[in-house]
Design an enzyme around this catalytic site. Structure first.
Site, PDB file in Angstrom:
ATOM      1  N   LYS A 172       0.838  -1.207   0.000  1.00  0.00           N
ATOM      2  CA  LYS A 172       0.000   0.000   0.000  1.00  0.00           C
ATOM      3  C   LYS A 172       0.873   1.257   0.000  1.00  0.00           C
ATOM      4  O   LYS A 172       0.645   2.186  -0.775  1.00  0.00           O
ATOM      5  CB  LYS A 172      -0.932  -0.005   1.228  1.00  0.00           C
ATOM      6  CG  LYS A 172      -2.054  -1.022   1.106  1.00  0.00           C
ATOM      7  CD  LYS A 172      -2.816  -1.242   2.405  1.00  0.00           C
ATOM      8  CE  LYS A 172      -3.811  -2.387   2.231  1.00  0.00           C
ATOM      9  NZ  LYS A 172      -4.502  -2.751   3.469  1.00  0.00           N
TER      10      LYS A 172
ATOM     11  N   GLN B 264      -4.456  -1.229   9.620  1.00  0.00           N
ATOM     12  CA  GLN B 264      -4.333  -2.567   9.038  1.00  0.00           C
ATOM     13  C   GLN B 264      -4.887  -3.620   9.998  1.00  0.00           C
ATOM     14  O   GLN B 264      -4.553  -3.640  11.179  1.00  0.00           O
ATOM     15  CB  GLN B 264      -2.844  -2.848   8.729  1.00  0.00           C
ATOM     16  CG  GLN B 264      -2.592  -4.162   8.031  1.00  0.00           C
ATOM     17  CD  GLN B 264      -3.234  -4.229   6.641  1.00  0.00           C
ATOM     18  OE1 GLN B 264      -3.179  -3.281   5.873  1.00  0.00           O
ATOM     19  NE2 GLN B 264      -3.871  -5.356   6.342  1.00  0.00           N
TER      20      GLN B 264
ATOM     21  N   ASP C 170     -11.301   3.151   4.223  1.00  0.00           N
ATOM     22  CA  ASP C 170     -11.724   1.747   4.147  1.00  0.00           C
ATOM     23  C   ASP C 170     -13.250   1.630   4.067  1.00  0.00           C
ATOM     24  O   ASP C 170     -13.774   0.556   3.762  1.00  0.00           O
ATOM     25  CB  ASP C 170     -11.234   0.983   5.385  1.00  0.00           C
ATOM     26  CG  ASP C 170     -10.012   0.136   5.090  1.00  0.00           C
ATOM     27  OD1 ASP C 170      -9.802  -0.214   3.907  1.00  0.00           O
ATOM     28  OD2 ASP C 170      -9.279  -0.192   6.044  1.00  0.00           O
TER      29      ASP C 170
END
Ligand code: NDP
Length: 294
Positions: free
Chosen positions: A54, A98, A121
């Protein structure tokens, strides 16, 4: 009939190039690039790889992505304070924590502390609610990336029967909402669905997101259906496999995603898209987005 391989790896590279142009435009307009804070707690090996990928993608397109790596024994309160700081930081437009988090940290408390405007997200209840209502929002990256994949390959969705295998908050549920928003007739299946194969055999579009390696075989698929494989598992030889038995299904499908190289790379490209979108929404600008002709 020849089967179209939906090449997420190739498309994601195209998207990254488009995003690089968008970021250059943003810097020209606003004097700073979008910022994405990827927070990693602990040393889970798979998570470290995901985070590296990422941050690497951010570097490629020019998104500011500071390293925030914390030890596994970081107290809940300290992590909450870090989220508060990132929420208030004007150079940060997106925050991603994460998963999985180490045991001892309450996942929901952390995820729901993220400012919804920075929730790239799309897990915050405010953004989930907006998705349900049909308001502009930041939607979860994997299903959003699948919609982009379908669109860029000109696969029609409106009026189609779509069956989603899996009802998680990360993939199955938002996938169903996004397909429904585009006028598909959607059926959501899960581990208690009585006649799974009967459901999928009616589908024009099947999205498999169960985490059950190679479960979807040829008998599940109507000839000519579009098959999207979200699953990622490792087989006994340590090779990555999806939920779909690709070799058996590809000959009957009209289009299919491989694993690896299908949905996975689209997820990261969509995270960057969401970060750019979060920047634009926060800064009140709309970009004439560059788009590579297909
Ligand atoms: P979850 O474990 O959260 O959800 C799995 C879903 O599948 C559940 O709804 C479950 O039903 C359903 N399910 C499980 N077994 C069956 C079965 N035998 N028949 C029908 N439905 C079943 O997983 P995620 O949604 O997080 O992930 C799914 C897969 O996608 C995993 O392999 C994951 O690694 C992968 N993934 C890939 C991403 C990518 O970028 N490519 C991103 C995110 C995930 P129930 O609700 O009843 O338990």
């Amino acid at each position: 009939m020849s089967t179209i391989v939906l090449n997420g790896r190739e498309l994601s590279q195209t998207l990254l190039k488009e995003q690089q142009i968008q970021v250059e435009e943003i810097v020209r307009l606003k004097g700073r690039p979008p910022g994405l804070a990827v927070v990693l707690v602990g040393q889970d090996q798979a998570s470290e790889t995901y985070v590296r990928n990422k941050r690497g993608a951010c570097a490629k397109v020019g998104i500011f992505a500071p390293d925030i790596n914390l030890p596994a024994d970081t107290p809940q309160k300290e992590l909450e304070a870090i989220i508060d700081r990132l929420n208030a930081d004007p150079s940060i437009d997106g925050i991603l924590v994460q998963l999985p988090l180490p045991s001892g940290i309450e996942k929901e408390t952390i995820l729901y502390r993220i400012d919804p405007a920075k929730d790239v997200d799309g897990f915050h209840p405010v953004n989930v609610g907006k998705l349900v209502i049909g308001l502009e929002t930041l939607a979860p990256c994997t299903p959003t990336g699948i919609m982009t994949l379908l669109d860029r390959y000109h696969i029609p969705v409106s009026g189609k029967n779509a069956v989603v295998l899996g009802r998680s908050l990360i993939v199955g549920k938002p996938m169903a909402l996004l397909l429904m928003a585009r006028d598909a007739t959607v059926t959501v299946c899960h581990s208690r669905t009585a006649h799974l194969m009967e459901e999928t055999r009616r589908a024009d579009i099947v999205v498999a997101a169960m985490g059950k390696p190679l479960m979807v075989n040829r008998d599940f698929i109507k000839p000519g259906a579009v098959v999207i494989d979200v699953g990622i598992s490792r087989n006994q030889e340590g090779k990555l496999v999806g939920d779909v038995d690709y070799a058996a299904v590809a000959p009957v499908a009209s289009a299919i995603t491989p694993v690896p190289g299908g949905v996975g790379p689209m997820t990261i490209a969509t995270l960057l898209d969401n970060t750019i979108r979060a920047f634009c929404l926060r800064e009140g600008i709309s970009l004439q987005l560059a788009r590579t002709p297909s």
